[in-house]
Design a protein around this motif. Structure first.
Motif, short mmCIF file in Angstrom:
data_model
loop_
_atom_site.label_atom_id
_atom_site.label_comp_id
_atom_site.label_asym_id
_atom_site.label_seq_id
_atom_site.Cartn_x
_atom_site.Cartn_y
_atom_site.Cartn_z
N LEU A 309 0.83 -1.21 0.00
CA LEU A 309 0.00 0.00 0.00
C LEU A 309 0.86 1.26 0.00
CD1 LEU A 309 -2.97 -0.78 2.41
CD2 LEU A 309 -2.97 -0.69 -0.07
N ALA A 310 1.99 1.19 0.70
CA ALA A 310 2.87 2.37 0.76
C ALA A 310 3.30 2.78 -0.65
CB ALA A 310 4.08 2.07 1.63
N ARG A 313 0.84 5.21 -2.04
CA ARG A 313 0.62 6.42 -1.25
C ARG A 313 1.27 7.58 -2.00
NH1 ARG A 313 3.59 5.90 4.16
NH2 ARG A 313 5.31 6.17 2.75
N VAL A 361 -3.31 -0.47 6.38
CA VAL A 361 -3.58 0.93 6.06
C VAL A 361 -2.95 1.82 7.13
CG1 VAL A 361 -5.42 2.67 6.00
CG2 VAL A 361 -5.65 0.58 4.67
N ALA A 364 0.89 1.76 6.87
CA ALA A 364 1.42 2.52 5.73
C ALA A 364 1.03 3.99 5.81
CB ALA A 364 0.91 1.92 4.42
N ASP A 365 0.27 4.35 6.86
CA ASP A 365 -0.21 5.71 7.02
C ASP A 365 -0.87 6.14 5.72
OD1 ASP A 365 -0.70 8.11 8.09
OD2 ASP A 365 1.34 8.88 7.99
N PHE A 366 -1.75 5.28 5.25
CA PHE A 366 -2.27 5.40 3.90
C PHE A 366 -3.53 6.25 3.83
CE2 PHE A 366 -4.69 4.04 0.24
CZ PHE A 366 -3.73 4.15 -0.73
N THR A 367 -3.51 7.25 2.96
CA THR A 367 -4.74 8.02 2.69
C THR A 367 -4.76 8.29 1.20
OG1 THR A 367 -3.47 10.03 3.12
CG2 THR A 367 -4.93 9.28 4.88
#
Ligand code: GDP
Length: 484
Positions: A309-310, A313, A361, A364-367
């Motif tokens: 996921l990163a 990002r 999420v 990965a600090d995913f937004t």
């Protein structure tokens, strides 16, 4: 007057060019996941169902009859191998064997002709969407962090990781070779090759270890694609002395140069030319395999998914932002092979995947994109039934186990249909994550692999398309809004 005409022509060309993209829009759909996650089977099933009138009640545009036709077209990128759809269908449908898995990047263009649901859009749009499906190994995504690492950092981390108790044994050969190598010695191709091979063998051993160790870069050491044996892959980390710069002509200098070449000629172009151009992404995960291996493997799956996921990002500035001019707005994390479970467990599997995805999420600090999860089977190889045991009717799944698969003492021949008690997933997703040391939970599901199904025929003699579980939900999430 001439110049006016020229300008007018250029303006007109621009407008018609814009109109062409406006009226025949396309969408790039990335399909990834670590090896054996089910990418090849997913793409084949998706295309087969759309072309051959699949049963897709939850795919709205299709259900409401707005899709007039779906067909394969020539792909826009000449330099990318084509996804060999026809071969894969022949394997699945005619031979009833699973197709060859993804080993490198490939692409397929599926064009959907549809009628828009709104009268307004119908006036302006020809109702055609070209979906460029891009299939690529998840292992390659794990290379992204290398871009920020020098050869020295990469070497130090690799040496440290290989000394950990879980890995030391698998890395023994490489560690011995590396320890006996002087980085300052004059560069020599045979030494480079031996080290690179030993390092690749160690990474592969980690991947196949039943403790489900996390996948380590360089990704091409596991999935070389067309680069097998090339100098860009003939390098290895080295046990470097603190602070010592590479002497020109030394092994250290040679390995450092090749590592940098790998970043420049392999990692960067892959991200720039492929990943950065995607609009949507599905990430397939083999949650059942991880469930079987226990809480440790589930935690590892979460970590790997976080790293994947990163890669999607974006917009954070910094090192990778120049690679991503474009953005992915929807990501689907899907556990496939749900046909190994009874339908009562499908929602439970989905709840487990949701927990893993939420963890990833966060990690990965995913937004920036909508992320959804799904438990599905791109190809449903089993059907459900019941078996009477004493007074009880017990739910079973029925399929043809692959030749050589075993349950207890019984070994299957690949021809006989068999009823199998599927494992039961616990009602509370939490239960599977509770660690009892490294030991798998007791009610872990043991599953056999089945052959692909025989296609059903209707009373009128029409052969139906490949059966699935919730493939239509995946289509709705990935394409639905673009066919509105
Ligand atoms: P890839 O490496 O991601 O391309 O993985 P594949 O698509 O080749 O799938 C790997 C294996 O998983 C296949 O050979 C099948 O044995 C199994 N598999 C994948 N998808 C399904 C599915 O939907 N149902 C079942 N029963 N097995 C599947």
């Amino acid at each position: 007057l001439t110049s006016f005409t020229d300008e007018a022509r250029i303006a007109l060309d621009t407008i018609t060019g814009r109109a062409a993209t406006m009226f025949s829009p396309s969408l790039r759909l990335g399909v990834t996941g670590l090896s054996r996650a089910g990418k090849t089977v997913f793409i084949t099933a998706l295309v087969h169902n759309l072309i051959h009138g699949g049963r897709l009640p939850l795919f709205e545009a299709y259900k409401s009859g707005r899709i007039a036709r779906s067909r394969l077209e020539e792909q826009p990128d000449d330099a990318v191998p084509r996804f060999q759809y026809e071969d894969h269908v022949a394997a699945l449908v005619e031979a009833r064997t699973w197709p060859d898995s993804t080993r490198a990047i490939s692409e397929l263009r599926l064009t959907i002709e549809y009628e828009s649901a709104s009268a307004w859009s119908r006036m302006f749009s020809a109702g055609k969407l070209s979906v460029d499906i891009v299939d690529y190994p998840g292992e390659w995504l794990l290379d992204l962090p290398l871009l920020a690492k020098s050869f020295r950092d990469f070497s130090r981390e690799a040496v440290e990781l290989s000394a950990l108790p879980v890995r030391a044994e698998l890395a023994a050969e490489w560690r011995k070779l590396a320890a006996g190598t002087d980085p300052d010695a004059t560069a020599d191709e045979m030494t480079a090759r031996r080290l690179a091979e030993a390092f690749a063998n160690y990474l592969k051993a980690c991947k196949h270890d039943e403790r489900a160790l996390s996948t380590l870069p360089p990704g091409r050491f596991l999935m070389p694609g067309d680069l097998d044996g090339s100098p860009a892959l003939t390098f290895s980390p080295l046990p470097l002395k603190e602070g010592a710069a590479a002497r020109p002509g030394s092994l250290h200098a040679m390995m450092e140069r090749r590592y940098e070449a790998y970043k420049t000629h392999v990692i960067k172009p892959f991200f720039r030319e492929h990943v950065a151009r995607l609009d949507r992404q599905i990430v397939l995960v083999d949650a059942l395999q991880a469930l079987n291996a226990g809480p440790w493997a589930l935690a590892d799956l979460e970590r790997a998914l976080g790293e994947i996921l990163a890669c999607f990002r974006i917009g954070r500035g910094g090192f990778f932002s120049d690679l991503f001019a474009h953005r992915i707005d929807r990501i689907l994390i899907a556990a496939t092979k749900a046909d190994h479970l009874h339908h009562e467990s499908h929602d439970r599997l989905q709840a487990i995947v949701r927990r893993i995805a939420d963890g990833a999420v966060k990690r990965a600090d995913f937004t920036g994109a909508t992320v959804d999860v799904l438990a599905m089977a791109a190809v449903r190889a089993t059907r459900e039934g019941t078996v009477r045991q004493g007074r009880e009717e017990l739910p079973v799944i029925i399929g043809t186990p692959l030749a050589g698969e075993r349950i207890g003492d019984e070994t299957f021949d690949g021809k006989t249909e068999t009823a199998v008690f599927p494992g039961d997933l616990p009602g509370k997703a939490e239960a599977v994550f509770e660690t009892a040391g490294d030991v798998a939970v007791e009610n872990a599901i043991r599953f056999v692999r089945f052959r692909p199904p025989k296609l059903e025929r209707t009373a009128e003699g029409i052969t139906l398309s490949l059966p699935h579980i919730r493939l239509d939900r995946a289509l709705q999430f990935l394409l639905g809004d673009r066919l509105a």
